[in-house]
Scaffold this active site. Structure first.
Site, PDB file in Angstrom:
ATOM      1  N   ASP A 104       6.154  -1.197   7.942  1.00 28.51           N
ATOM      2  CA  ASP A 104       5.080  -0.864   7.247  1.00 28.51           C
ATOM      3  C   ASP A 104       5.505  -0.859   5.633  1.00 28.51           C
ATOM      4  OD1 ASP A 104       3.611  -0.930   9.277  1.00 28.51           O
ATOM      5  OD2 ASP A 104       3.410   1.373   9.609  1.00 28.51           O
TER       6      ASP A 104
HETATM    7  N1  URA Z   1       6.129   2.078  13.571  1.00 29.08           N
HETATM    8  C1  URA Z   1       5.164   2.353  12.506  1.00 29.08           C
HETATM    9  O1  URA Z   1       4.468   3.100  12.772  1.00 29.08           O
HETATM   10  N2  URA Z   1       5.493   1.840  11.475  1.00 29.08           N
HETATM   11  C2  URA Z   1       6.749   1.072  10.988  1.00 29.08           C
HETATM   12  O2  URA Z   1       6.931   0.534  10.027  1.00 29.08           O
HETATM   13  C3  URA Z   1       7.353   0.888  12.263  1.00 29.08           C
HETATM   14  C4  URA Z   1       7.143   1.079  13.581  1.00 29.08           C
END
Ligand code: URA
Length: 236
Positions: free
Chosen positions: A102
């Protein structure tokens, strides 16, 4: 592609000639004599028949990047910097990301031009553990350990997450190992307890740890041993 098909696709050889070349042990792939018609030939393979070079093979490229928060796991974005912007490499359009993070998640990210390798890494069947350091707004209690081990139900996908291992590090910090890569998976797992994730950092994918020498935004090529540790089978 199978080597017999690769040879018979070549304008110089038909199927029978291709078979014969293999039987006569006149074909070399990456310097090794090949007689098995199923032997795998990829865009990275060097293929020779006698002294004739049929395909030079393009170099396979593999990088680990320490993704900083505030950049997008995409090759292009109209608004924000992308992880590819951090790479000072030629032919960046040829590269792709193996396992996104993310926007505000930091940590280990793998980038390559080898689709077979990255597919193996990211496909659910491989069940590679992804290990995250997590900090949350509220306290993390022992209940989380059991719930994550048993799985969390995600209504949108109508599925229960696979068993995950949680290690409590402090009142609001933990290390979580998951073998899937569902959309916002870690945040949604903590969301089950209405606990907001305020920091998320990927430390490890399978056997590969983020190099502690890499500051956020830095990257390096993977060593041959690191590339091999994911061991995909032959391409089909
Ligand atoms: N889980 C999440 O919520 N975000 C990420 O970036 C990776 C795994």
């Amino acid at each position: 592609m199978r080597v017999d098909r690769f040879l018979s696709n070549h304008p110089q050889f038909n199927r029978q000639q291709a078979r014969l070349l293999l039987i006569e042990r006149r074909v070399r792939v990456d310097g090794q004599t090949v007689s098995d018609p199923h032997h795998d030939v990829r865009e990275f393979s060097r293929v020779e028949v006698d002294d004739q070079l049929l395909q030079a093979g393009k170099p396979a490229r593999y990088f680990m990047l320490h993704k900083p928060p505030g950049c997008v796991s995409a090759t292009q974005d109209p608004e924000h910097p992308t992880v590819l912007d951090l790479l000072d490499e030629a032919d960046k359009h040829d590269l792709h990301i193996a396992g996104r993070l993310d926007f505000n998640t930091s940590g280990l990210m793998l980038i390559t031009n080898d689709g077979h390798w990255s597919r193996h890494l990211t496909q659910p069947q491989t069940k590679l553990p992804k290990v995250y350091y997590v900090e949350t707004e509220q306290e993390i209690t022992d209940d989380y350990i059991t719930r994550f081990e048993q799985g969390v139900y995600f209504a949108y996908e109508d599925l229960t997450t696979l068993p995950a291992t949680l290690e409590l590090l402090g009142p609001r910090s933990a290390r979580l190992s998951i073998v899937e890569g569902r959309y916002h998976q870690v945040k949604r797992m903590f969301g089950y307890f209405d606990n907001k994730v305020v920091r998320l950092h990927r430390e490890r994918i399978g056997p590969l740890l983020l190099d502690s020498q890499l500051a956020p935004g830095e990257y390096r090529a993977l060593t041959a041993r690191e590339v091999a540790c994911f061991k995909p089978g032959p391409a089909v």
